[in-house]
Design a protein around this motif. Structure first.
Motif, PDB file in Angstrom:
ATOM      1  N   ARG A  50       0.797  -1.227  -0.007  1.00  0.00           N
ATOM      2  CA  ARG A  50       0.046   0.060  -0.039  1.00  0.00           C
ATOM      3  C   ARG A  50       0.824   1.113  -0.095  1.00  0.00           C
ATOM      4  O   ARG A  50       0.443   2.264  -0.708  1.00  0.00           O
ATOM      5  CB  ARG A  50      -0.991   0.051   1.199  1.00  0.00           C
ATOM      6  N   LYS A  51       1.673   1.277   0.791  1.00  0.00           N
ATOM      7  CA  LYS A  51       2.842   2.423   0.612  1.00  0.00           C
ATOM      8  C   LYS A  51       3.513   2.744  -0.778  1.00  0.00           C
ATOM      9  O   LYS A  51       3.480   3.840  -1.116  1.00  0.00           O
ATOM     10  CB  LYS A  51       3.753   2.033   1.893  1.00  0.00           C
ATOM     11  N   GLN A  52       3.780   1.507  -1.179  1.00  0.00           N
ATOM     12  CA  GLN A  52       4.424   1.739  -2.424  1.00  0.00           C
ATOM     13  C   GLN A  52       3.389   2.199  -3.592  1.00  0.00           C
ATOM     14  O   GLN A  52       3.669   3.081  -4.385  1.00  0.00           O
ATOM     15  CB  GLN A  52       5.082   0.344  -2.975  1.00  0.00           C
ATOM     16  N   LEU A  53       1.945   1.808  -3.393  1.00  0.00           N
ATOM     17  CA  LEU A  53       1.090   2.249  -4.352  1.00  0.00           C
ATOM     18  C   LEU A  53       0.763   3.603  -4.068  1.00  0.00           C
ATOM     19  O   LEU A  53       0.789   4.610  -5.162  1.00  0.00           O
ATOM     20  CB  LEU A  53       0.039   1.625  -4.071  1.00  0.00           C
ATOM     21  N   LYS A  54       0.844   4.055  -2.785  1.00  0.00           N
ATOM     22  CA  LYS A  54       0.735   5.856  -2.440  1.00  0.00           C
ATOM     23  C   LYS A  54       1.775   6.406  -3.370  1.00  0.00           C
ATOM     24  O   LYS A  54       1.810   7.471  -3.793  1.00  0.00           O
ATOM     25  CB  LYS A  54       0.917   6.067  -1.024  1.00  0.00           C
ATOM     26  N   ILE A  55       2.885   5.858  -3.026  1.00  0.00           N
ATOM     27  CA  ILE A  55       4.258   6.717  -3.804  1.00  0.00           C
ATOM     28  C   ILE A  55       4.080   6.646  -5.126  1.00  0.00           C
ATOM     29  O   ILE A  55       4.442   7.646  -5.818  1.00  0.00           O
ATOM     30  CB  ILE A  55       5.558   5.786  -3.262  1.00  0.00           C
ATOM     31  N   GLU A  56       3.962   5.698  -5.612  1.00  0.00           N
ATOM     32  CA  GLU A  56       3.625   5.451  -7.226  1.00  0.00           C
ATOM     33  C   GLU A  56       2.424   6.442  -7.813  1.00  0.00           C
ATOM     34  O   GLU A  56       2.792   7.235  -8.796  1.00  0.00           O
ATOM     35  CB  GLU A  56       3.300   4.321  -7.806  1.00  0.00           C
ATOM     36  N   ARG A  57       1.375   6.533  -6.955  1.00  0.00           N
ATOM     37  CA  ARG A  57       0.466   7.406  -7.503  1.00  0.00           C
ATOM     38  C   ARG A  57       0.866   8.872  -7.080  1.00  0.00           C
ATOM     39  O   ARG A  57       0.624   9.736  -8.040  1.00  0.00           O
ATOM     40  CB  ARG A  57      -0.691   7.299  -6.272  1.00  0.00           C
ATOM     41  N   ALA A  58       1.597   9.194  -6.216  1.00  0.00           N
ATOM     42  CA  ALA A  58       1.995  10.662  -5.918  1.00  0.00           C
ATOM     43  C   ALA A  58       3.029  10.964  -7.023  1.00  0.00           C
ATOM     44  O   ALA A  58       2.967  12.088  -7.693  1.00  0.00           O
ATOM     45  CB  ALA A  58       2.741  10.591  -4.516  1.00  0.00           C
ATOM     46  N   SER A  60       3.075   9.628 -10.098  1.00  0.00           N
ATOM     47  CA  SER A  60       2.330   9.716 -11.393  1.00  0.00           C
ATOM     48  C   SER A  60       1.570  11.018 -11.426  1.00  0.00           C
ATOM     49  O   SER A  60       1.753  11.720 -12.663  1.00  0.00           O
ATOM     50  CB  SER A  60       1.439   8.753 -11.388  1.00  0.00           C
ATOM     51  N   LEU A  61       1.192  11.664 -10.143  1.00  0.00           N
ATOM     52  CA  LEU A  61       0.303  12.793 -10.050  1.00  0.00           C
ATOM     53  C   LEU A  61       1.208  13.879 -10.406  1.00  0.00           C
ATOM     54  O   LEU A  61       1.134  14.871 -11.028  1.00  0.00           O
ATOM     55  CB  LEU A  61      -0.370  13.089  -8.841  1.00  0.00           C
ATOM     56  N   ARG A  62       2.422  13.846  -9.720  1.00  0.00           N
ATOM     57  CA  ARG A  62       3.695  14.844  -9.900  1.00  0.00           C
ATOM     58  C   ARG A  62       4.104  15.072 -11.559  1.00  0.00           C
ATOM     59  O   ARG A  62       4.256  16.115 -11.981  1.00  0.00           O
ATOM     60  CB  ARG A  62       4.817  14.636  -8.967  1.00  0.00           C
ATOM     61  N   HIS A  65       1.113  16.623 -13.288  1.00  0.00           N
ATOM     62  CA  HIS A  65       1.131  18.183 -13.323  1.00  0.00           C
ATOM     63  C   HIS A  65       2.506  18.814 -13.845  1.00  0.00           C
ATOM     64  O   HIS A  65       2.441  19.801 -14.670  1.00  0.00           O
ATOM     65  CB  HIS A  65       1.127  18.466 -11.759  1.00  0.00           C
ATOM     66  N   ASP A  66       3.505  18.041 -13.920  1.00  0.00           N
ATOM     67  CA  ASP A  66       4.684  18.670 -14.635  1.00  0.00           C
ATOM     68  C   ASP A  66       4.411  18.613 -16.257  1.00  0.00           C
ATOM     69  O   ASP A  66       4.928  19.781 -16.976  1.00  0.00           O
ATOM     70  CB  ASP A  66       6.064  17.840 -14.400  1.00  0.00           C
ATOM     71  N   MET A  67       3.858  17.616 -16.711  1.00  0.00           N
ATOM     72  CA  MET A  67       3.713  17.634 -18.039  1.00  0.00           C
ATOM     73  C   MET A  67       2.593  18.798 -18.488  1.00  0.00           C
ATOM     74  O   MET A  67       2.857  19.270 -19.514  1.00  0.00           O
ATOM     75  CB  MET A  67       3.134  16.202 -18.660  1.00  0.00           C
TER      76      MET A  67
END
Length: 73
Positions: A50-58, A60-62, A65-67
């Protein structure tokens, strides 16, 4: 003399029965401990996943937003 042999056989059967009961109880305790260990390991795996999923989501979202910000300039 036969009585002595029968008595000693019965006694050894009783002892072996008690030994079997003790062995079964010790096996049961070990199995319960193994179940607890397995449950702890599974919980740790799930929490880590779950922690890894949260990190990946964050991340991906970053990246998203950069794109978007690069295209808006």
């Amino acid at each position: 003399m036969d009585y002595g042999k029968n008595f000693s056989n019965k006694r050894s059967n009783n002892e072996s029965s008690a030994d079997r009961k003790r062995l079964l109880m010790s096996r049961q305790i070990v199995m319960e401990n193994e179940k607890e260990d397995i449950n702890k390991m599974a919980d740790a795996f799930i929490n880590n996943f779950r922690k890894q999923l949260k990190i990946e989501r964050a991340n991906s979202l970053r990246r998203f937003h950069d794109m978007v910000n690069r295209g808006a300039e």
